[in-house]
Design a protein around this motif. Structure first.
Motif, PDB file in Angstrom:
ATOM      1  N   LYS A  60      23.070 -18.818  29.521  1.00 36.38           N
ATOM      2  CA  LYS A  60      22.031 -17.994  28.815  1.00 36.38           C
ATOM      3  C   LYS A  60      22.468 -16.517  29.604  1.00 36.38           C
ATOM      4  CE  LYS A  60      19.258 -18.349  24.915  1.00 36.38           C
ATOM      5  NZ  LYS A  60      18.096 -19.270  24.210  1.00 36.38           N
ATOM      6  N   ASN A  61      21.052 -16.290  30.424  1.00 38.11           N
ATOM      7  CA  ASN A  61      20.338 -15.231  30.416  1.00 38.11           C
ATOM      8  C   ASN A  61      21.282 -14.082  31.360  1.00 38.11           C
ATOM      9  OD1 ASN A  61      18.081 -15.731  30.349  1.00 38.11           O
ATOM     10  ND2 ASN A  61      17.569 -16.883  31.782  1.00 38.11           N
ATOM     11  N   ASP A  62      22.404 -14.603  32.155  1.00 32.46           N
ATOM     12  CA  ASP A  62      23.686 -14.164  32.205  1.00 32.46           C
ATOM     13  C   ASP A  62      23.999 -13.149  31.437  1.00 32.46           C
ATOM     14  OD1 ASP A  62      22.992 -14.003  35.142  1.00 32.46           O
ATOM     15  OD2 ASP A  62      23.497 -16.485  35.227  1.00 32.46           O
ATOM     16  N   LEU A  63      24.749 -13.602  30.234  1.00 29.46           N
ATOM     17  CA  LEU A  63      25.694 -13.298  29.292  1.00 29.46           C
ATOM     18  C   LEU A  63      24.485 -12.355  28.560  1.00 29.46           C
ATOM     19  CD1 LEU A  63      27.078 -17.089  28.324  1.00 29.46           C
ATOM     20  CD2 LEU A  63      28.208 -14.871  29.124  1.00 29.46           C
ATOM     21  N   LEU A  64      23.650 -12.936  28.244  1.00 32.07           N
ATOM     22  CA  LEU A  64      22.459 -11.757  27.364  1.00 32.07           C
ATOM     23  C   LEU A  64      22.540 -10.802  28.578  1.00 32.07           C
ATOM     24  CD1 LEU A  64      19.876 -14.297  26.014  1.00 32.07           C
ATOM     25  CD2 LEU A  64      21.329 -13.294  24.919  1.00 32.07           C
TER      26      LEU A  64
END
Length: 641
Positions: free
Chosen positions: A145-149
Motif C-alpha cells: 500500500k505505501n509503495d503504491l501511494l
C-alpha cells in the motif's frame, strides 16, 4: 455443485435406518372381535388411512432432515470453475509512464488507478505488481500500500508488447493454477507490434484508462543554429498536440535566474530563438506553462567552458589541407615533421595523423600502440613508396597489413552510410551518382577484421577502420589522388577527429545509450560522479591517460543538469532530459483484440475476477432447510390427526 468434504456423503447410507424402522411400524393391525361395533367401521377405516399418511410424511421429513444435515457437514459450494483447490496467481501491470500524468474524470490516471487497486484487491490475495521501473513479486496489497501511494512516474517507458511479455514471465509453470493478468495502462501508441497471445491457462484483463482530453504542448528540442564571435543562437522547437494557442510564454533560465522570455503562437509546431553570449558557462533551462503533461514542460541544456580536441600530425609532406579542417575554434592542432617529433607530445593528444611517412620507426610504433590502447585515435595515410615492413609492424597491432602496391586508376564509389562517422546527419540522403574521386596507386590490404568506410568501384578498400585506427590505402597528395578536392574529405577527417574526443553535447536523452569524454586526471581508485541536488550517481566509466569515457543509459533517471565531479572538484556540467515520445497523446485501438477482457474500469475488472473465482458456500442453506424440516415434522406430529 462441489463439496469441501465429499467423503461425508457416505453418511447418506444412514438413511436406511429410519426406513427400516418405519417399515416395522407399518405392520398389519391384529383383528379382535367385539360386539356392536358395526357403527364404528367407517371411523376405523378413516383412522387407519390417516395414520399411514402421517407416518409416510414423517418418514420423508426425517429422511430429508438427515440428508440436509449430511450435505451441510460436507460443505457444498458452487463456482464457475474448479477454484477451491486450484492455486490462484494474479499479476498486475501498472503503467507509470509519463503519459499517465494525463487527467481523467477523477484526477491523474495513475493516481486514480492506484486508489482503485488498493480498494478492490483483497488483502488476503497473493499478487505480483510490475511497473516500468519496479517489480513487487508475490506480495499482498496490504504490504504494498505505501509503495503504491508513493509511486512516481518513470522515464523508463516499456513498449506495450515488452510490458505484456515481462508480465507473463511472473506466472509459474503450474498447469492447474488459475492465472489472471491485469494490464492497466492508457495504451499509448508506440512502435511495437501488439498482438496479445493468450493460452487456456491465462486470463487477460485489459483496463484502458482514458484522459478527458488529449491536448498537450511540449518543448520538443533545442539546438545551436548559429555561432558568431560574440554570440550563440539557440533555437527551440515546440510541438502542439491539441487546439491552437495564440500566446504561449517561453522562459529561459540560467540556473534559477530568468535571463530571457518570449511568447509564440503555436498550431502544430513553432520555433523561437534565444541569443546567448559566447564563452560563458550556462546551466540552462527552457520552460513553458502547460496544464496537461508536466514532464515535457522543461528542457535542460548547458554550455561548458570550451574544450578543444587535440590533434597531432606527423608529416613527411604538406599538411595544409589538414590545417584547413582542424581549425582553431574546435581543435588544438599541432604539426611536426617526422624527423623532429617530440615523443612527449603523444600522450596528451586525442588524435594522431601519420601524413605520408615513408617509414615508421620502431619507437614510434611502440608509442602509437600504447597511445591507441589508452583510447587515442590514429589516422594512417601512407606515401606512394613505403617501407612495408615498418608499416606492417604498426598495422599488425590492428589486425591488418599492407600487401602489394597496385598501379591502376580507381574511383572511390562506395560510401558506408551506416558507419558512425557518416550516420549523424552528414548526408541528407544516400548519393548514388556524384563526381567520384580517384587514385592512381593504392595498396591492397589484408584483413578480415577491418570495417570498410570508403571503397573503390571493384569493392577494394580505400579507407577502413580497425579498433581505434583509420587506415587509408592510398596517398592523398594531388599527384596521386583527387580525394583532397572531393566533398568527402572534410566530413570524413572532421568526424574521425570528433569521435576521438566526444565533447559533451548540448543535452542527452534519458533511456538512450549516451557516451562522452571528460578530460581529467584521476588518482588511483578515484571515480567521477554525476551530482544534482540530492542525487549522486556513479556512472559507468573507463579511464585512460588523458580522459575518462562515461556511458549512461537509464541512469540518471531524473531530468536535470548534473555536475561531473572528481572528488570535490567540478570538472564539467552535463544535461539530461526525458524522452519526448510520450508527448503525443495518441492511443491504440483495442476493439479488435481477441481473447481478452477489455474494460475502462479497474473496479469492473476486479469485480469480474471476484465473480469468476468466487466460491458460493451452500452449507448454511442446508442447515436452514434442516431446521425447516424439523419444524415441519413437529407440526405434523402435533397437528396431523
Amino acid at each position: 455443485m462441489q463439496f469441501k468434504h465429499p467423503e461425508l456423503l457416505y453418511a447418506l447410507f444412514l438413511l436406511l435406518i429410519p426406513i427400516i424402522v418405519h417399515l416395522f411400524q407399518l405392520r398389519k393391525f391384529q383383528k379382535i372381535d367385539f360386539t356392536n361395533v358395526a357403527f364404528l367401521k367407517e371411523a376405523t377405516m378413516q383412522t387407519r388411512k390417516s395414520s399411514v399418511i402421517k407416518k409416510w410424511l414423517i418418514l420423508c421429513t426425517r429422511l430429508l432432515l438427515l440428508a440436509a444435515l449430511v450435505f451441510a457437514f460436507a460443505e457444498p459450494f458452487i463456482s464457475k470453475v474448479n477454484t477451491f483447490k486450484a492455486k490462484k496467481e494474479t499479476v498486475i501491470y501498472l503503467d507509470n509512464s509519463f503519459s499517465m500524468q494525463a487527467k481523467g474524470n477523477e484526477g491523474e490516471l495513475l493516481k486514480r488507478a492506484v486508489q482503485d487497486i488498493i480498494s478492490h484487491v483483497p488483502n488476503s490475495d497473493e499478487i505480483s505488481v510490475i511497473t516500468n521501473n519496479n517489480v513487487y513479486k508475490k506480495t499482498s496489497i496490504k504490504a504494498l500500500k505505501n509503495d503504491l501511494l508513493q509511486l512516481g512516474y518513470s522515464s523508463n517507458q516499456l513498449t506495450t508488447e515488452a510490458a505484456l511479455l515481462k508480465s507473463q514471465t511472473f506466472f509459474s509453470n503450474e498447469k492447474n493454477a488459475l492465472k489472471n493478468l491485469v494490464f492497466i495502462s492508457d495504451f499509448q501508441q508506440d512502435e511495437s507490434n501488439f498482438y496479445p497471445i493468450t493460452d487456456s491457462l491465462t486470463n487477460l484483463y485489459f483496463v484502458k484508462l482514458k484522459p478527458i482530453n488529449t491536448n498537450n504542448i511540449s518543448i520538443d528540442s533545442a539546438f545551436i543554429s548559429k555561432t558568431t564571435a560574440t554570440s550563440i543562437e539557440l533555437k527551440v522547437h515546440l510541438k502542439n498536440n491539441g487546439d491552437t494557442v495564440e500566446n504561449l510564454p517561453v522562459s529561459l533560465y540560467n540556473d534559477d535566474v530568468l535571463i530571457a522570455k518570449t511568447s509564440v503562437a503555436i498550431s502544430k509546431d513553432a520555433e523561437t530563438t534565444f541569443t546567448l553570449p559566447v564563452n560563458e558557462v550556462i546551466n540552462g533551462k527552457i520552460t513553458i506553462s502547460d496544464t496537461n503533461l508536466q514532464f515535457d514542460n522543461s528542457l535542460f541544456f548547458n554550455f561548458n567552458n570550451a574544450s578543444k580536441i587535440k590533434v597531432l600530425t606527423i608529416n613527411a609532406t604538406d599538411d595544409s589541407f589538414l590545417k584547413r579542417i582542424y581549425t582553431k575554434g574546435e581543435f588544438n592542432y599541432t604539426s611536426v615533421q617526422d624527423n623532429q617529433l617530440n615523443y612527449n607530445l603523444i600522450d596528451a593528444q586525442h588524435l594522431i595523423v601519420l601524413n605520408e611517412l615513408k617509414t615508421i620507426p620502431i619507437a614510434l610504433t611502440s608509442a602509437l600502440k600504447q597511445f591507441t590502447n589508452q583510447g587515442g585515435s590514429l589516422i594512417i595515410i601512407p606515401s606512394r613508396a613505403i617501407n612495408k615492413t615498418s608499416y606492417n609492424q604498426l598495422l599488425n597491432n590492428y589486425n591488418t597489413n599492407f600487401s602489394d602496391l597496385v598501379s591502376s586508376e580507381k574511383h572511390i564509389t562506395t560510401i558506408n552510410y551506416s558507419h558512425p562517422i557518416y550516420n549523424n546527419g552528414v548526408f541528407e540522403k544516400q548519393v548514388k551518382n556524384f563526381q567520384y574521386p580517384k587514385v592512381n596507386n593504392f595498396y591492397n590490404i589484408s584483413s578480415n577484421r577491418i570495417t570498410s568506410v570508403l571503397q573503390f568501384e571493384d569493392g577494394k578498400l580505400f579507407l577502413g577502420q580497425s579498433k581505434n585506427s583509420f587506415v587509408f590505402t592510398s596517398a592523398l597528395n594531388t599527384k596521386n589522388s583527387s580525394f583532397k578536392n572531393s566533398p568527402l574529405i572534410v566530413p570524413t577527417l572532421y568526424n574521425i577527429a570528433k569521435q576521438s574526443f566526444r565533447i559533451p553535447e548540448l543535452y542527452y536523452t534519458i533511456g538512450e545509450e549516451n557516451s562522452y569524454d571528460v578530460e581529467t586526471q584521476l588518482q588511483q581508485d578515484a571515480i567521477l560522479s554525476l551530482v544534482s541536488d540530492a542525487v549522486n550517481i556513479i556512472p559507468k566509466q573507463q579511464y585512460f591517460n588523458n580522459k575518462v569515457i562515461i556511458n549512461t543509459s537509464e541512469s540518471p533517471s531524473i531530468a536535470a543538469t548534473y555536475i561531473i565531479t572528481n572528488k570535490n572538484e567540478t570538472v564539467k556540467n552535463v544535461s539530461y532530459n526525458y524522452n519526448r515520445n510520450e508527448s503525443d497523446l495518441t492511443y491504440r485501438n483495442l476493439a479488435n483484440s481477441y481473447n481478452i477482457n477489455l474494460s475502462n474500469s479497474i473496479t469492473e475488472i476486479f469485480n469480474t475476477i471476484k465473480s469468476d473465482t468466487k466460491v458460493n458456500a451452500l452449507w448454511k442453506w442446508f442447515v436452514i432447510f434442516a431446521l425447516a424440516l424439523l419444524i415441519i415434522e413437529m407440526l405434523i406430529l402435533k397437528l396431523f390427526k
